[in-house]
Design a protein around this motif. Structure first.
Motif, PDB file in Angstrom:
ATOM      1  N   ILE A 105       0.835  -1.207   0.000  1.00 34.02           N
ATOM      2  CA  ILE A 105       0.000   0.000   0.000  1.00 34.02           C
ATOM      3  C   ILE A 105       0.870   1.258   0.000  1.00 34.02           C
ATOM      4  N   SER A 106       2.099   1.115   0.487  1.00 36.07           N
ATOM      5  CA  SER A 106       3.004   2.271   0.519  1.00 36.07           C
ATOM      6  C   SER A 106       3.290   2.816  -0.876  1.00 36.07           C
ATOM      7  N   THR A 107       3.054   2.000  -1.916  1.00 35.76           N
ATOM      8  CA  THR A 107       3.290   2.469  -3.284  1.00 35.76           C
ATOM      9  C   THR A 107       2.399   3.654  -3.633  1.00 35.76           C
ATOM     10  N   ILE A 108       1.167   3.658  -3.121  1.00 35.93           N
ATOM     11  CA  ILE A 108       0.241   4.761  -3.403  1.00 35.93           C
ATOM     12  C   ILE A 108       0.012   5.628  -2.171  1.00 35.93           C
ATOM     13  N   LEU A 109       0.824   5.424  -1.144  1.00 32.87           N
ATOM     14  CA  LEU A 109       0.642   6.172   0.097  1.00 32.87           C
ATOM     15  C   LEU A 109       0.990   7.650  -0.068  1.00 32.87           C
ATOM     16  N   GLY A 110       1.860   7.957  -1.047  1.00 30.93           N
ATOM     17  CA  GLY A 110       2.260   9.353  -1.244  1.00 30.93           C
ATOM     18  C   GLY A 110       1.109  10.262  -1.582  1.00 30.93           C
ATOM     19  N   ILE A 111       0.093   9.733  -2.250  1.00 30.60           N
ATOM     20  CA  ILE A 111      -1.066  10.551  -2.606  1.00 30.60           C
ATOM     21  C   ILE A 111      -1.806  11.004  -1.347  1.00 30.60           C
ATOM     22  N   VAL A 113       9.956   8.859  -7.091  1.00 30.57           N
ATOM     23  CA  VAL A 113      10.508   9.771  -6.083  1.00 30.57           C
ATOM     24  C   VAL A 113       9.649   9.780  -4.828  1.00 30.57           C
ATOM     25  N   PHE A 114       8.321   9.646  -4.966  1.00 34.94           N
ATOM     26  CA  PHE A 114       7.448   9.549  -3.794  1.00 34.94           C
ATOM     27  C   PHE A 114       7.788   8.302  -2.979  1.00 34.94           C
ATOM     28  N   ASN A 115       7.942   7.167  -3.665  1.00 33.36           N
ATOM     29  CA  ASN A 115       8.239   5.919  -2.961  1.00 33.36           C
ATOM     30  C   ASN A 115       9.623   5.924  -2.335  1.00 33.36           C
ATOM     31  N   ASN A 116      10.586   6.532  -3.018  1.00 33.81           N
ATOM     32  CA  ASN A 116      11.933   6.605  -2.455  1.00 33.81           C
ATOM     33  C   ASN A 116      11.967   7.427  -1.175  1.00 33.81           C
ATOM     34  N   PHE A 117      11.264   8.554  -1.174  1.00 29.29           N
ATOM     35  CA  PHE A 117      11.261   9.408   0.015  1.00 29.29           C
ATOM     36  C   PHE A 117      10.463   8.774   1.157  1.00 29.29           C
ATOM     37  N   PHE A 161       7.353   0.619   4.336  1.00 30.56           N
ATOM     38  CA  PHE A 161       7.915  -0.342   3.388  1.00 30.56           C
ATOM     39  C   PHE A 161       8.391   0.375   2.128  1.00 30.56           C
ATOM     40  N   THR A 162       9.641   0.117   1.723  1.00 28.97           N
ATOM     41  CA  THR A 162      10.210   0.744   0.525  1.00 28.97           C
ATOM     42  C   THR A 162       9.949  -0.146  -0.675  1.00 28.97           C
ATOM     43  N   SER A 217      18.575  11.001   0.660  1.00 30.08           N
ATOM     44  CA  SER A 217      17.566  11.886   0.071  1.00 30.08           C
ATOM     45  C   SER A 217      17.988  12.327  -1.326  1.00 30.08           C
ATOM     46  N   ALA A 218      19.286  12.629  -1.478  1.00 25.33           N
ATOM     47  CA  ALA A 218      19.794  12.989  -2.808  1.00 25.33           C
ATOM     48  C   ALA A 218      19.726  11.799  -3.754  1.00 25.33           C
ATOM     49  N   VAL A 219      20.068  10.609  -3.262  1.00 24.83           N
ATOM     50  CA  VAL A 219      20.014   9.397  -4.092  1.00 24.83           C
ATOM     51  C   VAL A 219      18.578   9.110  -4.530  1.00 24.83           C
ATOM     52  N   ALA A 220      17.610   9.369  -3.637  1.00 29.11           N
ATOM     53  CA  ALA A 220      16.201   9.126  -3.971  1.00 29.11           C
ATOM     54  C   ALA A 220      15.772   9.960  -5.176  1.00 29.11           C
TER      55      ALA A 220
END
Length: 224
Positions: free
Chosen positions: A23-29, A81-85, A93-94, A202-205
Motif C-alpha cells: 500500500i506504501s506504493t500509493i501512500l504518497g497521494i 521519487v514519492f516511494n523513495n522518500f 515499506f520501501t 535523500s539525494a540518491v532518492a
C-alpha cells in the motif's frame, strides 16, 4: 528480532493473508493535503516548477513524433521519487527497493517500445543494430552486442534503482544496529554520521528517479 539482514525488505504486515506493505506504493497521494488541490500554494508552485523543468528536458530528448510521451515519464518520475522518500521514513515499506516493482515499471515500457519500433520502424531498428562506420568483418559481432545490450535494458533499469535503494537502507540499518553497544561519545558521532547518510539517501532518492526517467526517455528517443 531481525533474523537476517534483508528481512527489513520483506513484506510482513498482512490482513487476511493479504500483504499490506505494498500500500506504501500509493501512500504518497494520501500525504498531499487538500489545499494542494484546492488552491495554489508554495508546495504546488514548487512541484509545478519541477514538472515544467522536467518537461523541457524530456522534450529535448524526444523526437517530434513522441512529444506527448514526456507526460508518461514525468508520472514515472513522480511515482518513484514519492516511494523513495517514503522509504526513508521509519516503519514504511520501501517498494522501490524490490525488483517486483522496478521490473513492473521497466519491463512493460521496454516491451511497448520494442513492439512499436519493430512494427512501425522495422528498417530503422535493423539499422540501429549496426552503428555507422562499422567494418564489414565486425558487423555480426556488433549485431550480437547491440542485441544483448538492448535486451538487458529493462534489467539494468530495474537493478540500478533497486540496488541503490537497498544499499543505502542496509548501511543505515547496519550503523543504527551498533548504537546500543557504543559509548555516549561514539553514539554522538554515529548520530551525526546517520544524519549525513540520510541527507545522502535523500539525494540518491531524487537522482535515481531522475536517472530512471531520463534513460527511459533516451530509449524512447532512439525509436524515430
Amino acid at each position: 528480532m531481525m533474523t537476517n539482514l534483508f528481512s527489513i525488505f520483506e513484506p510482513s504486515s498482512s490482513i487476511f493473508n493479504l500483504s499490506t506493505n505494498w500500500i506504501s506504493t500509493i501512500l504518497g497521494i494520501l500525504f498531499l493535503p487538500y489545499m494542494y488541490w484546492a488552491s495554489p500554494s508554495r508546495w504546488s508552485l514548487i512541484w509545478t516548477k519541477i514538472l515544467f523543468t522536467l518537461h523541457k528536458e524530456f522534450k529535448a530528448l524526444l523526437s517530434p513524433s513522441h512529444m506527448g510521451a514526456s507526460t508518461l515519464f514525468i508520472s514515472v518520475f513522480s511515482l518513484i521519487v514519492f516511494n523513495n522518500f517514503l522509504g526513508l521514513l521509519p516503519y514504511i515499506f520501501t517498494s522501490s527497493s524490490h525488483m517486483v516493482m522496478t521490473l513492473s515499471l521497466a519491463l512493460p515500457l521496454w516491451i511497448t517500445l520494442m513492439m512499436f519500433g519493430w512494427i512501425n520502424h522495422t528498417q530503422h531498428m535493423f539499422a540501429h543494430l549496426v552503428p555507422q562506420g562499422t567494418p564489414g568483418l565486425l558487423m555480426p559481432f556488433m549485431v550480437c552486442i547491440e542485441t544483448i545490450s538492448n535486451i538487458i535494458r529493462p534489467g539494468t533499469l530495474a537493478i540500478r534503482l533497486a540496488a541503490n535503494m537497498i544499499a543505502g537502507h542496509l548501511l543505515l540499518t547496519l550503523l543504527g544496529g551498533t548504537g546500543p553497544s557504543l559509548t555516549m561519545s561514539i553514539v554522538s558521532i554515529l548520530v551525526f554520521s546517520q544524519i549525513l547518510l540520510l541527507i545522502l539517501e535523500s539525494a540518491v532518492a531524487v537522482i535515481q528517479s531522475y536517472v530512471f526517467a531520463v534513460l527511459s526517455t533516451l530509449y524512447t528517443g532512439e525509436i524515430n
